[in-house]
Design an enzyme around this catalytic site. Structure first.
Site, mmCIF file in Angstrom:
data_model
loop_
_atom_site.group_PDB
_atom_site.id
_atom_site.type_symbol
_atom_site.label_atom_id
_atom_site.label_comp_id
_atom_site.label_asym_id
_atom_site.label_seq_id
_atom_site.Cartn_x
_atom_site.Cartn_y
_atom_site.Cartn_z
ATOM 1 N N GLU A 29 0.832 -1.190 0.000
ATOM 2 C CA GLU A 29 0.000 0.000 0.000
ATOM 3 C C GLU A 29 0.878 1.254 0.000
ATOM 4 O O GLU A 29 1.883 1.330 0.709
ATOM 5 C CB GLU A 29 -0.990 0.023 1.171
ATOM 6 C CG GLU A 29 -2.088 1.069 1.030
ATOM 7 C CD GLU A 29 -2.876 0.965 -0.282
ATOM 8 O OE1 GLU A 29 -2.369 1.447 -1.305
ATOM 9 O OE2 GLU A 29 -3.980 0.382 -0.277
ATOM 10 N N ASP A 59 -7.204 -0.430 -2.994
ATOM 11 C CA ASP A 59 -8.314 0.510 -3.127
ATOM 12 C C ASP A 59 -9.125 0.241 -4.388
ATOM 13 O O ASP A 59 -9.839 1.103 -4.877
ATOM 14 C CB ASP A 59 -7.806 1.949 -3.109
ATOM 15 C CG ASP A 59 -6.775 2.218 -4.200
ATOM 16 O OD1 ASP A 59 -6.506 1.307 -5.011
ATOM 17 O OD2 ASP A 59 -6.229 3.339 -4.249
#
Length: 518
Positions: free
Chosen positions: A244, A319
């Protein structure tokens, strides 16, 4: 076949009951839970013996446990919206793809769910979307074409899962996977010829909210050509860690000078993370040999400890970034940090599967003419226009001029951007190649640039119509060489351009490799 199915969420706990129903209906499957002692070892038997059992195990092509005899994945048929589970030829063995071929004849099929072969029941349905919406209903992602990636395993026909932008799978309440700073191991087998530099073709752990909740909140393998932080050596593709807010080939981001990219037909990709201080990246040739470690050391600054969450994703970022290209044949996630010896043993097991690409007549050194298969145009061939550099389809016969015959003849060369694919050099114009520019096909001399090499490289695959072969762009894998209004393009199946029109797209993108006219 199953006329209707339950919504993606809320079905994970029903795995065993659903598998039993499917066994009765389809007559293909038995018990879905692997026994403690397998007669024939699969990858997850090896992980278990090493003290790091699989908590999620998926495969399009074979059993991950020696005793597994349940379904591998589910497909949906477009013509009547019915479903079929695809299983195995025998317990612990290889996929039985014959029912899929029959079920999908004269229509299209998509892969709607991958079944978890572990005891955790972490099935992967199509993702509901996230911060970045997919192209499906209400921002959901879409399923992959079930027939788009044919291969053989140990001589048996099989179909991989081919991810194009918008395709994604996810479960947001996975059981038994690493959370917080717990250790975790991940591997997958993917195609060395299918990748891009967009975010993100991932497999591993992600956020349960399907949004970016912070560095270290996900732990996944990324496969592609993205150099997130700059300063990379070579052009890739690479095995990287998506933690991430960064794709990491090392603690600082960029790869080492010795890790310029992986050019194997089939690649095993590996990542493990102890959750508190270190992570390791490896790759292997899925057809032979051992593993190469490209990085093993400290986690990046700000990522120790990790904050993993119990979502499992395939084909998208944490995401729901949906722009990646890739492929998936098998993969697993483990509880705990596997030893090198365990991973080496799993790699040896992978090579016994004998992954093999489907052979084509597009062999480097061959001279061919490329004939249209659409009923309107079976006498037409891909040809460069002698008056300019445009590429068209036009009729060629034995009475055609020598010039026209030569303009419709191509020399197959090793792919300029990838040796596992091809480029097409004009028989009449030495050193000039088919390349797309603005998604239109042109004949141009090579200028030696990376961009030209990418634009002039195509991967032959079985024809999208079920006949002949389709020529897939390497840098836009959802685009194929297509004729439209007698001009040749790199076209997607539906899109903003006129030549992306889905009507006759499968036929217009399917070609015969004919005897050369010159």
């Amino acid at each position: 076949m199953i006329p209707k199915r339950l919504p993606p969420h809320g079905r994970r706990r029903l795995l065993l009951a659903l598998a039993t129903v499917c066994a009765v209906v389809a007559g293909l499957f038995g018990a879905a839970v692997p026994a403690a002692q397998a007669a024939t070892q699969g990858p997850c038997d090896i992980f278990s013996s090493g003290g790091t059992p699989c908590v999620a195990a998926y495969s399009m092509v074979r059993a991950m446990y020696g005793s597994y005899d349940g379904p591998l994945y589910q497909i949906e048929r477009a013509s009547d919206d019915t479903y079929l589970n695809i299983g195995l030829l025998a317990a612990g063995g290889y996929v039985n793809s014959a029912p899929q071929v029959s079920f999908c004849a004269n229509t299209t099929c998509t892969i709607t769910e991958l079944y978890d072969q572990s005891s955790k029941g972490n099935n992967l349905p199509v993702s509901i979307g996230g911060y970045w919406p997919g192209p499906g209903t209400d921002g959901a992602d879409v399923p992959a074409n079930a027939m788009a990636l044919p291969v053989t395993v140990d001589g048996h026909p099989a179909y991989g899962l081919k991810v194009t932008p918008g395709v994604g799978y996810r479960i947001d309440d996975a059981a038994g996977v690493a959370t917080g700073a717990e250790p975790e191991g991940i591997y997958e087998v993917t195609s060395g010829t299918i990748s891009n530099g967009s975010c993100c073709f991932d497999f591993g752990s992600g956020e349960t909210s399907n949004t970016d909740t912070g560095s270290g909140d996900m732990n996944a393998i990324y496969w592609g050509t993205s150099c997130w932080f700059g300063g990379c050596t070579g052009n890739g593709p690479w095995v990287e860690a998506d933690l991430e807010n960064g794709l990491y080939s090392s603690a600082t981001g960029p790869n080492s000078s010795s890790n310029t990219g992986v050019q194997d037909q089939f690649v095993s990709a590996w990542e493990k993370n102890n959750g508190t201080s270190t992570f390791t990246l490896k790759y292997g040739n899925a057809q032979s040999g051992g593993l190469t470690t490209t990085y093993s050391g400290a986690l990046p600054s700000g990522y120790a400890p990790m904050h993993e969450q119990n979502s499992i994703l395939l084909g998208v970022g944490g995401d729901n970034s949906v722009s990646g290209d890739g492929s998936f044949f098998e993969g697993a996630m483990t509880a705990g940090y596997p030893t090198d010896a365990t991973e080496n043993a799993v790699q040896a097991n992978i090579t016994t599967a004998s992954y093999t690409a489907i052979s084509t007549p597009f062999t480097p050194g061959a001279r061919i003419s490329i004939q249209a298969t659409t009923p309107c145009c079976t006498g037409d061939y891909i040809q460069h226009d002698a008056s300019d550099t445009k590429v068209v389809i036009a009729p060629v016969t034995s009475a055609s001029s020598t010039q026209d015959k030569g303009d419709a003849t191509w020399i197959v060369t090793t792919g300029l951007a990838n040796p596992l694919c091809i480029s097409l050099e004009s028989a009449n114009e030495s050193g000039e190649y088919l390349r797309h520019y603005g998604f239109e096909l042109w004949l141009e001399p090579s200028d030696g640039t990376y961009q030209f090499d990418q634009d002039a490289t195509f991967c032959p695959v079985p024809g999208n119509s079920g006949s002949g072969y389709s020529l897939q762009s390497i840098n836009y894998p959802d685009h194929f060489i297509r004729h439209y209004d007698y001009t040749v393009y790199a076209a997607a199946d539906g899109g903003s351009n006129a030549w992306d029109n889905p009507i006759l797209w499968p036929q217009d993108t399917s070609w015969l490799a004919a005897s050369p006219w010159s």
